[in-house]
Scaffold this active site. Structure first.
Site, PDB file in Angstrom:
ATOM      1  N   ASP A  33       0.843  -1.189   0.000  1.00  0.00           N
ATOM      2  CA  ASP A  33       0.000   0.000   0.000  1.00  0.00           C
ATOM      3  C   ASP A  33       0.880   1.241   0.000  1.00  0.00           C
ATOM      4  OD1 ASP A  33       0.911   0.136   2.661  1.00  0.00           O
ATOM      5  OD2 ASP A  33      -0.875  -0.892   3.398  1.00  0.00           O
ATOM      6  N   ASP A  35       1.206   5.233   1.526  1.00  0.00           N
ATOM      7  CA  ASP A  35       0.752   6.166   2.548  1.00  0.00           C
ATOM      8  C   ASP A  35       1.314   7.552   2.281  1.00  0.00           C
ATOM      9  OD1 ASP A  35      -0.469   4.032   3.827  1.00  0.00           O
ATOM     10  OD2 ASP A  35       1.249   3.656   5.137  1.00  0.00           O
ATOM     11  N   ASP A 116       9.485   4.770  13.939  1.00  0.00           N
ATOM     12  CA  ASP A 116      10.134   3.688  14.670  1.00  0.00           C
ATOM     13  C   ASP A 116      11.529   3.333  14.151  1.00  0.00           C
ATOM     14  OD1 ASP A 116       9.103   2.643  12.312  1.00  0.00           O
ATOM     15  OD2 ASP A 116       7.783   1.192  13.289  1.00  0.00           O
TER      16      ASP A 116
END
Length: 209
Positions: A33, A35, A116
């Protein structure tokens, strides 16, 4: 996703492709996907796209809904919520570092720094055709290493789910774990007991799939 990002830019906001899609393309993999991240607030993104909805409480973002069930996720730039209360003097209490809400908005640079792993902190500027790297992610892509942005022990205390994500990326993308990341995983593994059960279940199901 290009249409979404370019409409945001035309409307006067910063907007980039971010995270896993940039990482996967650099590793010659097909992203599952795409983003986007933007300076626009969730309500401003929602106002620009009729076919969208705001979701989430811990982390509010916008889903743009398109034909054939395609969904584009657009998040507003954040900064680490812990920075709001960190006076720089008090010693860090690792037990109190768990992030329970992540809706403190910031700049693109701050957004990259609060992510992260370095390989997930890369932004792609569609208009300029260039990668923005504030966290050393390109070096780790070249070295094929999973590395946290900042101290791995602090990062895993902030969000224990990152432990599972580190292992997932290492296994799925055939990457090595940086030694300090491996050591922090061993040290912090008990923190997974503090993670929200729905998020833990979701991550485990992703691993099994």
């Amino acid at each position: 996703v290009a249409k979404v990002v370019r409409r945001l830019v035309r409307s006067g906001y910063e907007a980039y492709l971010v995270g896993g899609c940039v990482r996967d393309l650099l590793l010659s993999r097909a992203p599952k996907d795409f983003d986007g991240a933007t300076s626009a607030r969730p309500e401003q993104v929602r106002a620009l796209f009729r076919n969208s909805r705001i979701i989430g409480r811990r982390f509010r973002l916008v889903h743009g809904l398109f034909h054939a069930g395609k969904r584009i996720e657009v998040a507003t730039f954040r900064r680490n919520p812990k920075d709001e209360i960190d006076d720089g003097e008090a010693p860090r209490d690792l037990g109190a570092m768990l992030i329970r809400s992540d809706n403190v908005f910031g700049s693109a640079f701050e957004d990259a720094e609060r992510r992260d792993f370095t390989i997930n902190g890369l932004f792609y500027d569609l208009e300029a055709g260039e990668i923005l790297d504030w966290v050393g992610g390109m070096d780790d892509v070249r070295r094929r290493k999973v590395n946290t942005i900042g101290d791995p022990e602090v990062r895993f205390h902030e969000d224990p789910i990152r432990i599972l994500r580190a292992l997932k990326f290492a296994g799925r993308l055939d990457l090595g774990l940086a030694p300090e990341v491996y050591d922090a995983i061993v040290l912090c593994r008990g923190q997974l007991a503090l993670a929200a059960r729905p998020r833990l279940s979701e991550e485990v199901l992703r691993l099994l799939r």
